[in-house]
Design a protein around this motif. Sequence first.
Motif: not given
Lengths: 256, 323
Positions: A112-113, B15, B25-26, B82, B86, B88-89
């Motif tokens: 998640v982070l 988060a 956070a990403s 997730p 976030s 990321e994707f």
Amino acid sequence: MRGRLALGLAGLAGFLLILEVIPRLGLVSSRYLPPATEIVGALGRELAETAFWTALRDTLNGWVLGLLIAAVAGIALGLLIGAVPLLRELTASTIEFLRPIPSVALIPLVVVLLGTGLESKLVLVVYAAFWQILVQVLYGVRDVDPVADETARAYGLDRSARIVHVLWPTALPFVMTGLRLAAAVALILCVTGELVIGAPGLGTRIAIAQTSGAVADMYALIVVTGLLGVAINVGARAVERRALRWHQSVRSEAAV
Amino acid sequence: MRRRSIFKLSAAAAALATLNACGGASSEEPGGDADGPKQVTVGVIPIVDVAPIYLGKEKGFFSARGIDLSLVAAQGGSAIVPGVLSGEFQFGFSNITSLMIAQTKNVPVKVVANGAASTGQAGKDFGGVAVRKGSPITSASALSGRRVAVNTLKNIGDTTVRESVRKAGGDPDDIEFVEIAFPDMPAALESGQVDAAWVVEPQLSTVKAAGATVIASTFTDTAPNLTIAAYFAGTKLIADDPALVKGFTEAVNESLAYADGHPDEVRAVLSSYTKISEEVRSALILPKWPVEINRASLETLAGLGETDGIFGDATPDLGKLLP
């Protein structure tokens, strides 16, 4: 030394023979446990692929970086905490609380982070390896001979000189043990992180082989991780022997 | 480092608390200036279903729309959702029941393109219930009281198996479902750990090669031409960058249509991201890749899921989930 090596190789050959015979005899279906020769064949095919070497590099990258961060942090904090009694009292229970948390339990959190890349893998590796080193360093610092320390003081050595000449030589064997343990743990966590999170590396390749039903390839990759583990352990022992040439534990071993 | 760990733990708690508000956070936002290609990362599962997007990338359907596509093979939807939240994707691939479950939990995701669908042909679908060679079970109705393997409990597997049993006149409430990962199913089936397994390709080919019989095509029993999986994005991205989402949807649609028309190229592209053997690759049953999401089939699937109680007390809102 040569005798031990021969025995070790004989043991390995015996293991491979058993691995070859069990599926051939049909004790375990060869669909789920291919004979050793098939695994070796799959290993040969893997070695010919560039993607394999990229994966190996990714795994080793994570391992080296993780171990380095854990070593620097573990040794520095260990010396600091060990040398200051107040800090030791303050942190003892916290360390005992955090240390047993399995690194893999942090996986959902780091995904998640930090997502599913190198950073997540590093957190897992560092978390697992750090405690191994820290705790050993703490033991090492505690092991300082009070007489030696007093003697150094009597000869007027200042704090930094005592760290270099008394504390560090005493702690070094412990540091080396910590590093060796951490090196193995770091590899385990690297591959685990790749398997579970999907961070690029050998673990991801194992997972892909598994989902594709490519059983021989999967075992071949597992063998590679095993060989890596052996290589890392041999390397760590060599470093340990070199750094502790002067220490009695190594000097007695040298007679072999 | 110890302090950093503590910091991470507390940051993580924060988060997680703000996850529903999509606070990741990403930081890797889909960047790039107006002229250059946009970096887009898609979280996929390295299985047969996502072959079209790999093929479409090779064919340049994405680069033609200014999208520099990276495909990241994640381990299952639990890592992809997730990742999308976030940031990321930018996009992810998931089975549709998982997306419905996410929607009932108010996770801010929305489908942007179709993913994969049933072939619609009973006995020739890419997933179904298989029993081992010589099993006394010959029809879905006989699954009552038996142990059946599914990859995830309370998901599309058990819902559609129950519907097959229901349609065959059996008791759907009397099946003992066991959670076993797809790759482990062939061994579990052969060794008798389970009486039947709900398998999809390529494991379906593996069990058939070992003599197993397919007794039910659960997707076709559930609804004609059932939509099974989809590409999705976070609602934040959809609001912030509609042009990117539109381009991605068009490129995926072109990929789906191309894949559906060129099965040989699909089988070939499988070797680029899976390790499925050539023998299996040339013979396995491919899903269908229609561009249109079959809404009626999903209403049926949602209804069945609700009957089975996989959404808790909630009802999935397909209007919110589907484009």
